[in-house]
Design an enzyme around this catalytic site. Structure first.
Site, PDB file in Angstrom:
ATOM      1  N   SER A  41      38.525 -10.658  14.205  1.00 36.52           N
ATOM      2  CA  SER A  41      37.851 -11.920  13.776  1.00 36.52           C
ATOM      3  C   SER A  41      38.683 -12.837  13.721  1.00 36.52           C
ATOM      4  O   SER A  41      38.815 -13.134  14.924  1.00 36.52           O
ATOM      5  CB  SER A  41      37.156 -10.620  12.853  1.00 36.52           C
ATOM      6  N   HIS A  46      30.413  -5.392  15.655  1.00 37.63           N
ATOM      7  CA  HIS A  46      31.594  -6.168  15.066  1.00 37.63           C
ATOM      8  C   HIS A  46      33.119  -5.323  15.199  1.00 37.63           C
ATOM      9  O   HIS A  46      33.896  -5.698  15.333  1.00 37.63           O
ATOM     10  CB  HIS A  46      31.613  -6.629  13.895  1.00 37.63           C
TER      11      HIS A  46
END
Length: 687
Positions: free
Chosen positions: A546, A661
């Site tokens: 991320s 995610h």
């Protein structure tokens, strides 16, 4: 020379890879996955996959729980239930080695019945605890569908509350009323893709007819809210999230002199607040002077909420940070305020108690060093005087996680212990410091066998994040311990600026035009690992995901000579178009706005997609992403790999179809991701 801003994508030859399900893009992904599998999937990969899956599916894992009413609720995944079981038990039963679980919802059975790949995304019990709002995510997306569930019959309620798929926040007001924030339509959504309206929805009426009770502007990040149903302290709180760090906060109380009024709290916009009972607790992100009092950044101050709403500002400062001691969070309990602290990145708990002589802080003794220690209320949401029981969770690099229950009077009662997943024999933990370019000491943890003995340079992984005030603290290294540390390799975790290890100022030191500072700090740690003889550049890999993917992407493009390999997960990499992709608009406060020329002038200096150029000796890189990630767009990873391969660089790619995610919708997907990453490191730095 400052480049023109390519945010519109007109000069981007790989713009087509942003089409998540585009036919050409999917064909490219399939070909890349096949290529990567051919390079990495072998017998060693399979052994690692099996080892990780065994760890993740183990029956003796801790079933982590939350208490609501008389029951403890848990969500559990294993080999027989890859998408998991939502279940409950009593505290008496939970204390046993093998609790008696009452299964409420089988997600695998639901998926089979409906033909949809749902993932469980949480459940909120109704005030009378007979029903719940169950959140279901398609393959791990942030967007959820919400359905009302009857706990006694273990079934969804016919004609009950249903909220269609969207990025949604929902909470019970009473048994027949909800507050809902859901980005169902463009009018209900901010430019960042989150809800801009909060609606009060009454049972038996359509969602479209629900009354809007709070609304923010289209350019704001979101409208958030909280519902306090604690007897005697009932009320609502609303946040107008101006960006990722700034909010305007409003309260409505059911009782007291301001009952029924919505009032804005006259507070700085960068602040954390709590108001569980009669007090208002605040922790500003920057020093705040109010009257003759200055509340320091990262401190904690308390005032009676009703008095504050009436104009009083006589705060009690109950915690002041020091250069090494930082507040992470707090929990209000019947016994006082439990502080979760970091002392030079080591977890500590303290109890704040109020008396006639003022507030007093008492450290909670008997807790380990080199560990992360968290505290959370264990039930008590129906207690006017706040809950009595507090759940401690304790974990360290080589210390399997344990949980304990504390009632404020006696010693904590041990509840559960995680199994030992790797052999800790000879493994040491050291805290070291690198020196950044500006002279700042950057701490990092080094974990490995026989660190205190002179050994040859060894393969080493350096992990980092460096953003959004996220702190990297010790946690049990179940997978890395088994696949990496047991083999005599080393692992380092860098506490670089941009995180929250030393309070808000540590974060503010690496934000927007100083974001590069986090990357420079990380490079300083890499140099220190090599200069101290732990490893060499050819034996050192870095890993991040991320925002950490952006970090290691900059290691590739800005510091390629420091590393022998890069493992980059669900990353941001195109800082010109990140605001155009999914939730990227919400991170402008962290990175800057590429459509403002002055901000693009610094953004382009840490945008790996734009920094990659021909003629560079880049180390091999593995970039992984997820097609159902609706937070960080998979186009970042896809385009970067395409660009690097065009330049002739050794770039490898893998994209899974399910996981969102976090990639955590089922244990096999996590095992695949971990095994693939370690296979890549074996082929590069640990030959």
């Amino acid at each position: 020379m400052t480049l023109s801003n390519p945010a519109d994508g007109r000069d981007d030859p790989y713009l087509w890879l942003e089409e998540i399900d585009g036919e050409r893009a999917v064909a490219w992904v399939d070909a890349q996955n096949t290529r990567t599998d051919g390079f990495l999937v072998d017998e060693s990969y399979q052994r690692d996959f099996d080892a990780v899956l065994k760890i993740l599916d183990a029956d003796d894992r801790i079933p982590f729980v939350g208490k609501s009413g008389d029951y403890l609720y848990n969500f559990w995944k294993d080999a027989e239930h890859p998408r998991g079981l939502w279940r409950r038990t009593t505290l008496e039963s939970y204390r046993k080695d093998k609790p008696d679980w009452d299964v409420l919802l089988d997600i695998d059975a639901l998926n089979k019945a409906e033909g949809i790949s749902w993932a469980f995304a949480g459940a909120a019990r109704s005030p009378d605890k007979t029903r719940a709002l169950v959140s279901l995510s398609f393959n791990g997306t942030d967007a959820i569908e919400v359905r009302e569930f009857d706990i006694a019959t273990k079934s969804f309620v016919t004609d009950g509350f249903v909220i269609p798929k969207a990025k949604t926040q929902v909470s019970w007001v009473d048994d027949n009323t909800l507050l809902v924030g859901s980005a169902q339509t463009p009018d209900d959504s901010t430019e960042a893709g989150y809800t801009r309206t909060v609606k009060r929805w009454t049972r038996g009426t359509p969602l479209t007819a629900a009354e809007t009770v709070f609304e923010v502007e289209k350019q704001d990040v979101a409208a958030w809210f909280g519902v306090n149903r604690r007897p005697g302290h009932e009320g609502l709180m609303f946040w107008r999230a101006l960006d990722f760090t700034r909010s305007q906060i409003f309260v409505e109380r059911k009782h007291g002199p301001h009952a029924g009024q919505r009032l804005q709290l006259e507070l700085p916009e960068e602040i954390s607040v709590g108001a569980e009972a009669s007090d208002l607790l605040i922790s500003p992100k920057q020093d705040w002077t109010v009257g003759d009092l200055t509340i320091p950044a990262g401190g904690l101050a308390v005032i009676d909420l009703a008095s504050f709403l009436s104009g009083a500002r006589d705060f009690d400062i109950v915690f002041k940070p020091t250069p090494e001691r930082a507040l992470q969070s707090w929990a209000e309990t019947r016994h006082g305020i439990v502080l979760e602290l970091l002392d030079n990145v080591r977890g500590r708990l303290s109890l704040l108690r109020r008396s006639e002589a003022g507030w007093r802080e008492t450290p909670l003794p008997g807790l380990p060093d080199n560990a992360t220690i968290s505290a959370q209320n264990f039930g008590g949401e129906d207690d006017p005087k706040l809950g009595e029981d507090v759940l401690f969770t304790i974990t360290g690099f080589t210390r399997p996680t344990t949980t304990a229950l504390w009632n404020g009077r006696s010693a904590p009662e041990k509840l559960k212990s995680a199994p030992r997943n790797f052999d800790p024999e000879g493994i040491e933990v050291q805290q070291r410091h690198a020196v950044a370019e500006d002279g700042t000491k950057i701490p990092y943890f080094l974990i490995g066998k026989n660190l205190s003995m002179a050994t040859a340079p060894r393969p080493t992984i350096l992990y980092g994040y460096g953003g959004f005030e996220v702190s990297l603290t010790p946690s049990y290294m179940a997978i890395a311990g088994k696949l990496w540390l047991e083999h005599g390799h080393a692992y380092a975790i860098a506490n670089i600026r941009g995180g929250g290890e030393f309070g808000p100022s540590w974060h503010l030191a690496s934000r927007k035009n100083t974001k590069h500072v986090a990357h420079d700090d990380f490079a300083a740690v890499a140099r220190d690992l090599a200069n101290s003889g732990v490893t060499t550049a050819t034996k050192l890999a870095c890993h991040g995901g991320s925002n950490g993917g952006l970090l290691v992407g900059n290691m590739l493009t800005r510091y390629p000579n420091l590393f022998g390999a890069i493992w980059c997960s669900v990353p941001l990499l195109d800082m010109a178009r990140y605001t155009k992709l999914l939730a990227g608009q919400s991170w402008i406060a962290e990175y800057g706005d590429p459509e403002i020329p002055d901000e693009w002038a610094y953004l382009q200096k840490f945008s790996p997609y734009h920094l990659a150029k021909a003629g560079q000796n880049y180390p091999p890189i593995l970039i992984t992403t997820n097609r159902t990630d609706d937070r960080v767009h998979p186009g970042h990873a896809r385009k970067m790999v395409a660009r690097l391969q065009e330049l002739g660089c050794p770039a490898w790619f893998n994209e899974t179809v399910a996981g969102g995610h976090s990639g955590a919708v089922d244990n096999s997907k996590q095992a695949q991701s971990q095994a693939l990453g370690y296979a890549f490191l074996r082929r590069t730095i640990a030959k």
